[in-house]
Design a protein around this motif. Structure first.
Motif, short mmCIF file in Angstrom:
data_model
loop_
_atom_site.label_atom_id
_atom_site.label_comp_id
_atom_site.label_asym_id
_atom_site.label_seq_id
_atom_site.Cartn_x
_atom_site.Cartn_y
_atom_site.Cartn_z
N GLY A 40 -38.33 12.68 -28.48
CA GLY A 40 -38.88 13.93 -29.00
C GLY A 40 -38.39 15.13 -28.21
N GLN A 41 -38.31 15.02 -26.91
CA GLN A 41 -37.84 16.11 -26.07
C GLN A 41 -36.37 16.38 -26.36
OE1 GLN A 41 -39.81 17.85 -24.27
NE2 GLN A 41 -38.36 19.13 -23.19
N LYS A 42 -35.57 15.34 -26.52
CA LYS A 42 -34.15 15.52 -26.78
C LYS A 42 -33.95 16.21 -28.12
CE LYS A 42 -29.77 13.01 -26.85
NZ LYS A 42 -29.16 13.82 -27.87
N LEU A 43 -34.71 15.82 -29.13
CA LEU A 43 -34.59 16.45 -30.43
C LEU A 43 -34.99 17.92 -30.36
CD1 LEU A 43 -35.94 13.66 -32.81
CD2 LEU A 43 -33.58 14.39 -32.48
N ALA A 44 -36.02 18.22 -29.60
CA ALA A 44 -36.45 19.62 -29.49
C ALA A 44 -35.37 20.46 -28.82
CB ALA A 44 -37.76 19.70 -28.71
N LEU A 45 -34.74 19.95 -27.78
CA LEU A 45 -33.67 20.68 -27.11
C LEU A 45 -32.45 20.82 -28.01
CD1 LEU A 45 -33.91 19.18 -23.50
CD2 LEU A 45 -34.65 21.42 -24.28
N ASP A 46 -32.13 19.76 -28.75
CA ASP A 46 -31.00 19.82 -29.68
C ASP A 46 -31.26 20.85 -30.76
OD1 ASP A 46 -30.07 16.26 -29.71
OD2 ASP A 46 -29.67 17.87 -28.28
N GLU A 47 -32.50 20.91 -31.25
CA GLU A 47 -32.84 21.88 -32.29
C GLU A 47 -32.72 23.30 -31.76
OE1 GLU A 47 -36.40 23.01 -35.41
OE2 GLU A 47 -36.67 21.33 -34.05
N LEU A 48 -33.19 23.54 -30.55
CA LEU A 48 -33.07 24.87 -29.96
C LEU A 48 -31.61 25.26 -29.77
CD1 LEU A 48 -35.90 24.80 -27.27
CD2 LEU A 48 -35.84 26.12 -29.39
N LEU A 49 -30.81 24.33 -29.32
CA LEU A 49 -29.38 24.60 -29.13
C LEU A 49 -28.72 24.90 -30.47
CD1 LEU A 49 -26.93 24.72 -27.28
CD2 LEU A 49 -26.65 22.26 -27.64
N LEU A 50 -29.04 24.11 -31.49
CA LEU A 50 -28.47 24.32 -32.81
C LEU A 50 -28.87 25.69 -33.36
CD1 LEU A 50 -26.92 23.29 -35.27
CD2 LEU A 50 -29.05 22.27 -36.08
N ARG A 51 -30.13 26.06 -33.21
CA ARG A 51 -30.58 27.37 -33.68
C ARG A 51 -29.87 28.50 -32.94
NH1 ARG A 51 -37.06 27.07 -34.84
NH2 ARG A 51 -36.96 25.40 -36.38
N GLY A 52 -29.66 28.34 -31.66
CA GLY A 52 -28.97 29.37 -30.88
C GLY A 52 -27.51 29.52 -31.32
N VAL A 53 -26.85 28.40 -31.52
CA VAL A 53 -25.45 28.44 -31.95
C VAL A 53 -25.35 29.04 -33.35
CG1 VAL A 53 -23.47 26.99 -32.60
CG2 VAL A 53 -24.70 26.56 -30.46
N MET A 54 -26.24 28.63 -34.25
CA MET A 54 -26.22 29.18 -35.61
C MET A 54 -26.52 30.67 -35.60
SD MET A 54 -25.27 26.91 -37.75
CE MET A 54 -25.73 27.66 -39.27
#
Length: 82
Positions: A40-54
């Protein structure tokens, strides 16, 4: 910031429910928080990274569109000028 007593995720200030698992937040001091779940923590960090890149991509794309549009207007292209 407080942590959810069920999943260990950080809670926004004044939250009544955990935004991740829906557990009701009590006003009493919470027990020591559980360690966050690794997937769950990894997915949350991945989602934040994806949102930042987008967001960065869209910002650059928008700036490029504005710049090209401004250049077209300055050159008079499409205005029927000979």
């Amino acid at each position: 910031m407080a942590q959810c007593s069920n999943c260990g995720n950080l809670l926004p200030v004044g939250a009544k429910h955990c935004p991740d698992c829906g557990t009701t937040v009590s006003d009493a001091p919470a027990a020591p928080p559980k360690a966050p779940k690794a997937p769950g923590q990894k997915l949350a960090l991945d989602e934040l990274l994806l949102r930042g890149v987008m967001g960065l991509f869209l910002l650059i794309l928008g700036g490029t569109v504005l710049f090209v549009g401004y250049a077209i207007v300055q050159q008079g292209i499409g205005a029927g000028a000979p």
